[in-house]
Scaffold this active site. Structure first.
Site, PDB file in Angstrom:
ATOM      1  N   GLU A  47       3.564   0.287  -9.836  1.00 18.58           N
ATOM      2  CA  GLU A  47       4.621   1.235  -9.467  1.00 18.58           C
ATOM      3  C   GLU A  47       4.702   1.407  -7.956  1.00 18.58           C
ATOM      4  O   GLU A  47       5.638   2.034  -7.451  1.00 18.58           O
ATOM      5  CB  GLU A  47       4.372   2.593 -10.158  1.00 18.58           C
ATOM      6  CG  GLU A  47       3.131   3.359  -9.692  1.00 18.58           C
ATOM      7  CD  GLU A  47       1.790   2.838 -10.236  1.00 18.58           C
ATOM      8  OE1 GLU A  47       1.750   1.710 -10.777  1.00 18.58           O
ATOM      9  OE2 GLU A  47       0.785   3.557 -10.086  1.00 18.58           O
TER      10      GLU A  47
ATOM     11  N   LYS B  37       4.643  -5.081 -16.832  1.00 19.22           N
ATOM     12  CA  LYS B  37       4.528  -3.704 -16.284  1.00 19.22           C
ATOM     13  C   LYS B  37       3.883  -3.880 -14.907  1.00 19.22           C
ATOM     14  O   LYS B  37       2.673  -3.947 -14.784  1.00 19.22           O
ATOM     15  CB  LYS B  37       3.640  -2.870 -17.205  1.00 19.22           C
ATOM     16  CG  LYS B  37       3.878  -1.368 -17.152  1.00 19.22           C
ATOM     17  CD  LYS B  37       3.807  -0.723 -15.787  1.00 19.22           C
ATOM     18  CE  LYS B  37       2.399  -0.507 -15.299  1.00 19.22           C
ATOM     19  NZ  LYS B  37       2.345  -0.049 -13.872  1.00 19.22           N
TER      20      LYS B  37
ATOM     21  N   GLU C 154     -16.120  -1.074  -4.162  1.00 24.20           N
ATOM     22  CA  GLU C 154     -15.024  -1.920  -3.700  1.00 24.20           C
ATOM     23  C   GLU C 154     -14.145  -1.041  -2.812  1.00 24.20           C
ATOM     24  O   GLU C 154     -13.605  -0.023  -3.270  1.00 24.20           O
ATOM     25  CB  GLU C 154     -14.203  -2.447  -4.876  1.00 24.20           C
ATOM     26  CG  GLU C 154     -13.083  -3.358  -4.389  1.00 24.20           C
ATOM     27  CD  GLU C 154     -12.148  -3.836  -5.489  1.00 24.20           C
ATOM     28  OE1 GLU C 154     -11.844  -3.072  -6.416  1.00 24.20           O
ATOM     29  OE2 GLU C 154     -11.689  -4.990  -5.382  1.00 24.20           O
TER      30      GLU C 154
ATOM     31  N   CYS D 150      -8.193  -9.342  -3.877  1.00 23.70           N
ATOM     32  CA  CYS D 150      -9.374  -9.331  -4.750  1.00 23.70           C
ATOM     33  C   CYS D 150     -10.343 -10.431  -4.370  1.00 23.70           C
ATOM     34  O   CYS D 150     -11.490 -10.420  -4.799  1.00 23.70           O
ATOM     35  CB  CYS D 150      -8.949  -9.502  -6.193  1.00 23.70           C
ATOM     36  SG  CYS D 150      -8.211 -11.099  -6.471  1.00 23.70           S
TER      37      CYS D 150
END
Ligand code: NAD
Length: 495
Positions: A176, A173, A380, A281
């Site tokens: 999107e 997955k 973040e 990240c």
């Protein structure tokens, strides 16, 4: 506009839920595709296809699985530029960054090609009279991967290469926001000989993710994304008795000691903070300037920003691209405004850089005299904003890094071996760089942070990835002494 599809059972499958999203070209702001969002039923169909494919794939010989992975490697290698162009078109990172992502992803396929070696078990002979014990690693079944927007090729490859090599069937997955790279991967895997159903892609949002987390036929879930979602995936997945590794967000510090090579440290800070527009990240978001190093270091970084070329990936001169969405760009810019209000010094204000067109661009910002209580330090930001915290000593620097709730990467710049060694020994982070700003491990080691950067106990890819995607079976066998056999084995006693 292109209408994207899911990939189920070895072919494209149009979405049927009636829900979906829009994919943008972040460099122009144009809508380029629609992406379907899967319903729970569509997730079930992808899982069923994986479950059907699993028994035959699990029974496929190691040499054949390895051969298929070598073929995946060859096809991806030959089509690097094509894949990088897809990444640039939907993520916005410049071609050099996109090609770097493909290269780092390919490393994981290369590692997985050695699966026959990695699945070797252990054997203890004659643990008791006539008794031997051995252990093997077997695949789990159907496993799922849920991935973030910022590495639409590399992070899926972190997961799927080992998962498939170990004999599992995989349901991906992807984000999107930039879903096309995962469909490209599906086609390459198909062409390389990965059987239908062994690799599936379903697009979507929380509906799809939550169905994966509760589906009884999913054995394990790998997740990479932000900390709040990582926590949700870990809690929901483990509550449903699944094995879960959920990698979260980060706030990576780069400690610069007064004896460091300042030019090298400034170069490293610029590439590690602003590369891929800070949407990594492992990006450096805090420089911890120790002792008297701050003024010269801030000047050196600011000087380099004056020549940083920001623009679309289609321009060969661009070194930094746009952010992923307009909303994210505006959120990042709001942190620069907030930092000034909280009393930090905005040395370079990226909001003042002007861009033509409707792309989601933001200039690079450098913020000095940041304090740990400020939002620009605590949160973040995931954009081209580098903060500088000034401290007096090495101990203060270490305490600052360790007090941060995140523990993904941490780096130190120094010429002093003793200081570097103490840092690597004591710092509370999963990946440590010594004069290396972004210490992403090569594929033969594993990737993972500590604290709020990882939920679960297994790091991703490399040897820990193989362990995650397999469970151990230990066999204890007793055989009678052949001399007592009733079959004539040629022993004189049996005659
Ligand atoms: P995200 O958490 O918003 O999304 C990650 C995935 O989760 C996507 O597939 C998304 O569709 C899905 N998702 C989003 N919201 C959800 C919800 N409420 N419930 C269920 N699923 C949901 O992350 P992102 O914005 O795509 O990526 C950026 C984040 O990922 C940053 O925080 C970054 O630090 C992190 N990241 C971490 C690593 C690492 O290795 N630790 C690597 C890359 C990115």
């Amino acid at each position: 506009m292109r209408a994207l599809t899911h990939w189920i059972g070895g072919r494209a499958a149009a979405g049927t839920s009636g829900r979906g999203g829009i994919v943008f070209d972040p460099a122009t702001g144009e809508e380029t595709a629609t992406v379907p969002f899967a319903s729970a039923d569509e997730v079930d169909s992808a899982v069923a296809s994986a479950a059907n494919a699993f028994p035959a794939w699990r029974a496929t010989s190691l040499s054949r699985r390895s051969e298929v992975l070598f073929r995946v490697r060859e096809l991806l290698d030959a089509r690097r530029k094509e894949l990088a162009a897809i990444i640039t078109a939907e993520h916005g990172k410049v071609p050099a960054d996109a090609l770097g992502e493909v290269a780092r992803g390919l490393e994981n396929v290369e590692f997985a090609c050695g699966i026959p070696q990695m699945l070797q078990g252990a054997y203890s002979e004659q643990v008791a009279g006539g008794v031997d014990v051995w252990s093997v690693r077997q695949p789990l079944g159907v496993v799922a991967g849920i991935t973030p927007f910022n590495f639409p090729t590399m992070v899926p490859l972190w997961m799927l290469a080992n998962a498939i090599a170990c004999g599992n069937a995989f349901v991906l997955k992807p984000s999107e926001k930039d879903p096309s790279a995962s469909l490209f991967l599906a086609e390459v895997l198909h062409e390389a000989g990965v059987p239908a159903g062994v690799f599936n892609v379903i697009h979507g949002d929380r509906v799809a993710v939550d169905r994966l987390l509760e589906h009884p036929d999913i054995s394990a879930v790998s997740f990479v994304g932000s900390t709040p979602v990582a926590r949700h995936v870990y809690e929901r997945g483990t509550a449903n008795a699944k094995r879960v590794q959920a990698l979260g967000g980060a706030k990576n510090h780069m400690v610069v000691l007064p004896d460091a090579d300042l030019g090298a440290a400034a170069d490293a800070a610029v590439s590690a903070a602003y590369g891929s527009a800070g949407e990594r990240c492992m990006a450096i978001s805090v420089v911890v300037a120790v002792g008297g190093v701050a003024d010269a270091l801030v000047d050196a970084i600011a000087g380099r920003l004056a020549t940083l070329r920001i623009g679309p990936g289609s321009d060969a001169d661009s070194e930094m691209g746009p952010l992923i969405t307009r909303e994210h760009r505006d959120r990042v810019a709001s942190y620069v405004a907030g930092a000034a209000q909280e009393g930090a010094t905005v040395v370079v204000d990226g909001r003042q850089t002007r861009f033509e067109g409707n792309g989601f661009f933001l200039g690079a910002s450098l913020i000095d005299h940041v304090q740990p209580h400020m939002a620009v330090y605590r949160d973040e930001i995931f954009g081209p904003v580098l903060t500088v915290v000034r401290v007096d000593s090495f101990d203060e620097a270490l305490a600052l890094v360790d007090a941060n709730p995140y523990g993904n990467g941490a780096a130190i710049f120094t010429r002093d071996g003793g200081a570097a060694r103490r840092f690597q020994l004591e710092v509370q982070a999963g990946m440590v760089g010594v004069n290396v700003p972004i210490p992403v491990p090569v594929a033969s080691h594993s990737f993972g942070g500590w604290k709020s950067s990882l939920f679960g106990d297994t790091h991703m890819y490399g040897p820990e990835g193989v362990r995650f995607y397999t469970h151990t079976k230990v066999i204890t066998a007793r055989w009678p002494d052949p001399a007592t056999s009733t079959i004539d084995l040629g022993f004189p006693q049996n005659r």
